[in-house]
Design a protein around this motif. Sequence first.
Motif, PDB file in Angstrom:
ATOM      1  N   GLU A 116     -20.323 -81.588  -3.025  1.00 11.38           N
ATOM      2  CA  GLU A 116     -20.637 -80.114  -2.978  1.00 11.38           C
ATOM      3  C   GLU A 116     -20.436 -79.153  -1.961  1.00 11.38           C
ATOM      4  OE1 GLU A 116     -24.323 -79.798  -5.071  1.00 11.38           O
ATOM      5  OE2 GLU A 116     -23.544 -80.485  -6.919  1.00 11.38           O
ATOM      6  N   ILE A 117     -21.047 -79.765  -0.634  1.00 14.37           N
ATOM      7  CA  ILE A 117     -20.838 -78.816   0.562  1.00 14.37           C
ATOM      8  C   ILE A 117     -19.363 -78.957   0.772  1.00 14.37           C
ATOM      9  CG2 ILE A 117     -21.312 -79.065   3.076  1.00 14.37           C
ATOM     10  CD1 ILE A 117     -23.839 -78.265   1.201  1.00 14.37           C
ATOM     11  N   ALA A 118     -18.586 -79.915   0.650  1.00 15.02           N
ATOM     12  CA  ALA A 118     -17.087 -79.957   1.187  1.00 15.02           C
ATOM     13  C   ALA A 118     -16.417 -78.949   0.258  1.00 15.02           C
ATOM     14  CB  ALA A 118     -16.480 -81.311   0.722  1.00 15.02           C
ATOM     15  N   LEU A 119     -16.892 -78.666  -1.304  1.00 16.41           N
ATOM     16  CA  LEU A 119     -16.372 -77.638  -1.985  1.00 16.41           C
ATOM     17  C   LEU A 119     -16.580 -76.092  -1.536  1.00 16.41           C
ATOM     18  CD1 LEU A 119     -16.891 -79.269  -5.475  1.00 16.41           C
ATOM     19  CD2 LEU A 119     -14.749 -79.122  -4.239  1.00 16.41           C
ATOM     20  N   LEU A 120     -17.621 -76.157  -0.866  1.00 18.85           N
ATOM     21  CA  LEU A 120     -18.168 -74.774  -0.412  1.00 18.85           C
ATOM     22  C   LEU A 120     -17.466 -74.202   1.061  1.00 18.85           C
ATOM     23  CD1 LEU A 120     -21.921 -75.055  -0.836  1.00 18.85           C
ATOM     24  CD2 LEU A 120     -20.375 -73.562  -2.014  1.00 18.85           C
ATOM     25  N   MET A 121     -16.867 -75.450   1.857  1.00 18.61           N
ATOM     26  CA  MET A 121     -16.308 -74.987   2.971  1.00 18.61           C
ATOM     27  C   MET A 121     -15.101 -73.869   2.965  1.00 18.61           C
ATOM     28  SD  MET A 121     -16.617 -78.442   5.071  1.00 18.61           S
ATOM     29  CE  MET A 121     -16.045 -77.635   6.674  1.00 18.61           C
ATOM     30  N   PRO A 122     -14.127 -73.973   1.928  1.00 19.81           N
ATOM     31  CA  PRO A 122     -13.261 -72.930   2.014  1.00 19.81           C
ATOM     32  C   PRO A 122     -13.765 -71.461   1.670  1.00 19.81           C
ATOM     33  CG  PRO A 122     -12.654 -74.712   0.533  1.00 19.81           C
ATOM     34  CD  PRO A 122     -13.886 -74.885   1.030  1.00 19.81           C
ATOM     35  N   ILE A 123     -15.145 -71.245   1.176  1.00 21.78           N
ATOM     36  CA  ILE A 123     -15.241 -70.078   0.803  1.00 21.78           C
ATOM     37  C   ILE A 123     -15.342 -68.965   1.985  1.00 21.78           C
ATOM     38  CG2 ILE A 123     -17.511 -68.580   0.022  1.00 21.78           C
ATOM     39  CD1 ILE A 123     -18.060 -71.049  -1.674  1.00 21.78           C
ATOM     40  N   PRO A 124     -15.785 -69.176   3.360  1.00 21.08           N
ATOM     41  CA  PRO A 124     -15.632 -68.336   4.298  1.00 21.08           C
ATOM     42  C   PRO A 124     -14.227 -67.865   4.635  1.00 21.08           C
ATOM     43  CG  PRO A 124     -17.350 -69.999   4.734  1.00 21.08           C
ATOM     44  CD  PRO A 124     -16.586 -70.548   3.563  1.00 21.08           C
ATOM     45  N   LEU A 125     -13.270 -68.599   4.603  1.00 21.06           N
ATOM     46  CA  LEU A 125     -11.791 -68.341   4.727  1.00 21.06           C
ATOM     47  C   LEU A 125     -11.428 -67.577   3.682  1.00 21.06           C
ATOM     48  CD1 LEU A 125     -10.519 -72.015   6.113  1.00 21.06           C
ATOM     49  CD2 LEU A 125     -10.813 -70.088   7.480  1.00 21.06           C
ATOM     50  N   CYS A 126     -11.587 -67.913   2.454  1.00 21.46           N
ATOM     51  CA  CYS A 126     -11.224 -66.868   1.542  1.00 21.46           C
ATOM     52  C   CYS A 126     -11.822 -65.564   1.554  1.00 21.46           C
ATOM     53  CB  CYS A 126     -11.681 -67.491   0.014  1.00 21.46           C
ATOM     54  SG  CYS A 126     -11.031 -69.082  -0.403  1.00 21.46           S
ATOM     55  N   LEU A 127     -12.996 -65.450   2.013  1.00 22.11           N
ATOM     56  CA  LEU A 127     -13.761 -64.141   2.082  1.00 22.11           C
ATOM     57  C   LEU A 127     -12.892 -63.289   3.309  1.00 22.11           C
ATOM     58  CD1 LEU A 127     -17.438 -65.015   1.720  1.00 22.11           C
ATOM     59  CD2 LEU A 127     -16.120 -63.636   0.251  1.00 22.11           C
ATOM     60  N   MET A 128     -12.582 -64.210   4.399  1.00 21.04           N
ATOM     61  CA  MET A 128     -12.026 -63.453   5.464  1.00 21.04           C
ATOM     62  C   MET A 128     -10.656 -62.870   5.138  1.00 21.04           C
ATOM     63  SD  MET A 128     -13.487 -65.482   8.571  1.00 21.04           S
ATOM     64  CE  MET A 128     -12.940 -64.197   9.815  1.00 21.04           C
ATOM     65  N   SER A 158     -13.490 -62.024  -6.554  1.00 24.28           N
ATOM     66  CA  SER A 158     -14.370 -62.958  -7.530  1.00 24.28           C
ATOM     67  C   SER A 158     -14.787 -63.916  -6.983  1.00 24.28           C
ATOM     68  CB  SER A 158     -13.532 -63.162  -8.772  1.00 24.28           C
ATOM     69  OG  SER A 158     -12.445 -63.989  -8.592  1.00 24.28           O
ATOM     70  N   ILE A 159     -14.586 -64.297  -5.634  1.00 25.72           N
ATOM     71  CA  ILE A 159     -15.143 -65.545  -4.822  1.00 25.72           C
ATOM     72  C   ILE A 159     -16.568 -65.352  -4.605  1.00 25.72           C
ATOM     73  CG2 ILE A 159     -14.527 -64.626  -2.771  1.00 25.72           C
ATOM     74  CD1 ILE A 159     -13.811 -68.238  -3.755  1.00 25.72           C
ATOM     75  N   ILE A 160     -16.927 -64.047  -4.553  1.00 23.55           N
ATOM     76  CA  ILE A 160     -18.374 -63.698  -4.296  1.00 23.55           C
ATOM     77  C   ILE A 160     -19.439 -64.233  -5.434  1.00 23.55           C
ATOM     78  CG2 ILE A 160     -20.215 -61.971  -3.518  1.00 23.55           C
ATOM     79  CD1 ILE A 160     -17.807 -60.639  -1.976  1.00 23.55           C
ATOM     80  N   PRO A 161     -19.159 -63.720  -6.738  1.00 26.72           N
ATOM     81  CA  PRO A 161     -19.870 -64.033  -7.802  1.00 26.72           C
ATOM     82  C   PRO A 161     -19.982 -65.655  -7.971  1.00 26.72           C
ATOM     83  CG  PRO A 161     -18.694 -62.292  -8.434  1.00 26.72           C
ATOM     84  CD  PRO A 161     -18.211 -62.781  -7.045  1.00 26.72           C
ATOM     85  N   THR A 162     -18.562 -65.981  -7.954  1.00 26.55           N
ATOM     86  CA  THR A 162     -18.289 -67.552  -8.124  1.00 26.55           C
ATOM     87  C   THR A 162     -19.072 -68.472  -7.265  1.00 26.55           C
ATOM     88  OG1 THR A 162     -16.059 -66.931  -8.818  1.00 26.55           O
ATOM     89  CG2 THR A 162     -16.647 -69.210  -8.696  1.00 26.55           C
ATOM     90  N   SER A 163     -18.938 -68.133  -5.867  1.00 25.04           N
ATOM     91  CA  SER A 163     -19.849 -68.935  -5.013  1.00 25.04           C
ATOM     92  C   SER A 163     -21.445 -68.356  -5.113  1.00 25.04           C
ATOM     93  CB  SER A 163     -19.290 -68.435  -3.553  1.00 25.04           C
ATOM     94  OG  SER A 163     -19.604 -66.920  -3.188  1.00 25.04           O
TER      95      SER A 163
END
Length: 117
Positions: free
Chosen positions: A70-82, A88-93
């Motif tokens: 699950e932590i490995a799945l969370l790693m791309p979130i900051p790149l998608c936000l930047m 829609s990445i914010i409510p999903t994350s």
Amino acid sequence: MLYFFFNLTLSILVPSLIIISTIILSWRTDFDREKFTPFECGFDPKNSARLPFSLRFFLLAVIFLVFDIEIALLMPIPLCLMSGLSISIIPTSFLFFLILLLGLLHEWHEGSLDWSS
């Protein structure tokens, strides 16, 4: 006609030489009794192979693997936000974080993370 016999002889001779050479090279000359016994990482194979295994350790290892994935799945979130790929990445994350936190609280309340008991 001579060319045909040359090719026939060559096509029979070369594979035969290859087969004979592989048989000779793979022939085992030293038959050792120790080589034919099963290897069990240094343990004596005559004793029982069944050792007691801690189910709490296994459960903790599985929980670690689940949370690690699950932590490995969370790693791309900051790149998608930047990069601003999707709003829609914010409510999903946030939903993913919430599910992860609820799972952690459930495991903690159940006592699966307590190694001493």
